[in-house]
Design an enzyme around this catalytic site. Structure first.
Site, PDB file in Angstrom:
ATOM      1  N   GLU A  67      42.608  13.785  36.954  1.00  0.00           N
ATOM      2  CA  GLU A  67      42.908  13.444  35.895  1.00  0.00           C
ATOM      3  C   GLU A  67      41.762  12.456  35.034  1.00  0.00           C
ATOM      4  OE1 GLU A  67      46.698  11.936  35.304  1.00  0.00           O
ATOM      5  OE2 GLU A  67      47.721  13.923  36.382  1.00  0.00           O
ATOM      6  N   ARG A  86      52.344  14.832  40.838  1.00  0.00           N
ATOM      7  CA  ARG A  86      51.151  14.354  41.251  1.00  0.00           C
ATOM      8  C   ARG A  86      50.102  15.578  41.413  1.00  0.00           C
ATOM      9  NH1 ARG A  86      52.764  10.076  39.299  1.00  0.00           N
ATOM     10  NH2 ARG A  86      52.419   8.027  39.994  1.00  0.00           N
ATOM     11  N   HIS A  94      49.818  14.614  31.107  1.00  0.00           N
ATOM     12  CA  HIS A  94      50.784  13.462  32.170  1.00  0.00           C
ATOM     13  C   HIS A  94      51.853  12.564  31.023  1.00  0.00           C
ATOM     14  CE1 HIS A  94      50.420  11.105  36.106  1.00  0.00           C
ATOM     15  NE2 HIS A  94      51.818  11.059  35.520  1.00  0.00           N
TER      16      HIS A  94
END
Length: 328
Positions: free
Chosen positions: A269, A240, A286
């Site tokens: 993000e 993360r 991602h």
């Protein structure tokens, strides 16, 4: 008899869509852009079930918007830092995730990033495509070896172990740190040595992060950790974004404190700071679990959890089984 109403914040693959249609009256978010907060709150109103991505924050506001009929939030992800699980439990809303299914795929991608940044693959691809390559040179785009180096793993869970297993073929020394030390037989199988976090950052040639995002791991990699790394070392993050303090990483890259980084996740993000757009940083949007097979299975697990609950069964990957007590 009418079917329960379910909102899915993204259109799913064919098989999970078909299964959902058999059991629910489904409302999909179909736009290319992610829904705004206002749009999301409006779409969840009055729903009995929710299938969501990690991009949607399920907090008390979202639960209020959904109303008292909501029975389950099925997250299409392993991590669930986007969901206020205690708030869901208070309201007897089950929460589920998708563990196990993406371990090998994410480990593959961690190695993809590691190899790409070590061997300067993105730079080389850009150079070759540009037409600038006119001749072969001895020192042209030389990277660094991976084989025989030291791999430091922060978080030896399922994905961390899968990453470690892949290192065997490169004859790497594996050092790791985790909240719980692995069993002796696991350490022998992986040929892995348990060290402190400080020792991992000091000794590893590649540091790969595989921890969940929580209050203990938020900002785990900051100025002190980066300053202790070798100047020839690389940081790999497929967990993360907020685990790494991006401002500190940018500073370390600009000052040559570390050799480079490979990042699949970011603090905010999809925003990527300009300071990370460097030749010695590999960037991905991602993609850790992004294979058709794995993402399909993730969606299926989420769907199966929702179907199980409304069939009077325990959702197979429920995170808060105490939320089921009033319904058992």
């Amino acid at each position: 008899m009418s079917k329960p109403k379910l909102h899915s914040t993204h259109v799913l693959f064919e098989e999970p869509r078909r299964k959902l249609a058999e059991h629910f009256d489904v409302d999909y978010w179909t736009a290319e852009e992610r829904p705004t907060r206002e749009e999301f709150l409006m779409r969840v109103a009055g729903k009995d079930a929710l299938v969501c991505l990690l991009t949607e924050k399920i907090d008390r506001q979202a639960l209020d918007a959904a109303g008292p009929n909501l029975r389950i939030v099925a997250n299409v992800a392993v991590g669930y830092d986007n969901i206020d699980v205690p708030a869901c439990t208070e309201r007897h809303v089950a929460v589920s995730n998708t563990p196990g299914v993406l371990d090998e795929t994410t480990a593959d991608f961690a190695w993809t990033l590691l190899m790409a940044v070590a061997r300067r693959l993105i730079e080389a691809d850009r150079f070759a495509r540009s037409g600038a390559w006119k001749k072969w040179n001895l020192d042209q785009l030389c990277g660094t070896d991976v084989w025989g180096k030291t791999l430091g793993i922060i978080g030896l869970g399922r994905i961390g172990k899968a990453v470690a297993r892949r290192a065997a073929g490169f004859r790497m020394k594996i050092i790791y740190n985790s909240n719980t030390r692995a069993a002796a037989e696991v350490e022998r199988e992986l040929n892995a040595e348990f060290l402190s976090r400080e020792q991992i950052f000091e000794q590893a040639d590649f540091v790969s992060l595989h921890v969940p995002l929580n209050e203990d791991t938020r900002g785990l990699v900051g100025p002190a950790q980066l300053a202790s790394m070798k100047r020839t070392a690389f940081l790999i993050n497929t967990t993360r974004g907020p685990v790494v303090q991006e401002a500190a990483l940018i500073d370390a890259l600009e000052r040559g404190i570390i050799a480079g980084a490979a990042l699949d996740v970011f603090e905010r993000e999809p925003i990527i700071p300009d300071g990370l757009r460097r030749d010695n940083v590999v960037l991905a949007p991602h993609l850790g679990s992004a294979s058709v097979e794995t993402r399909t299975r993730m969606a299926l697990i989420a769907v199966e959890n929702a179907i199980a609950l409304f069939s009077g069964q325990r959702p197979p990957t429920i995170l808060n089984p105490q939320a089921l007590r009033p319904f058992s």
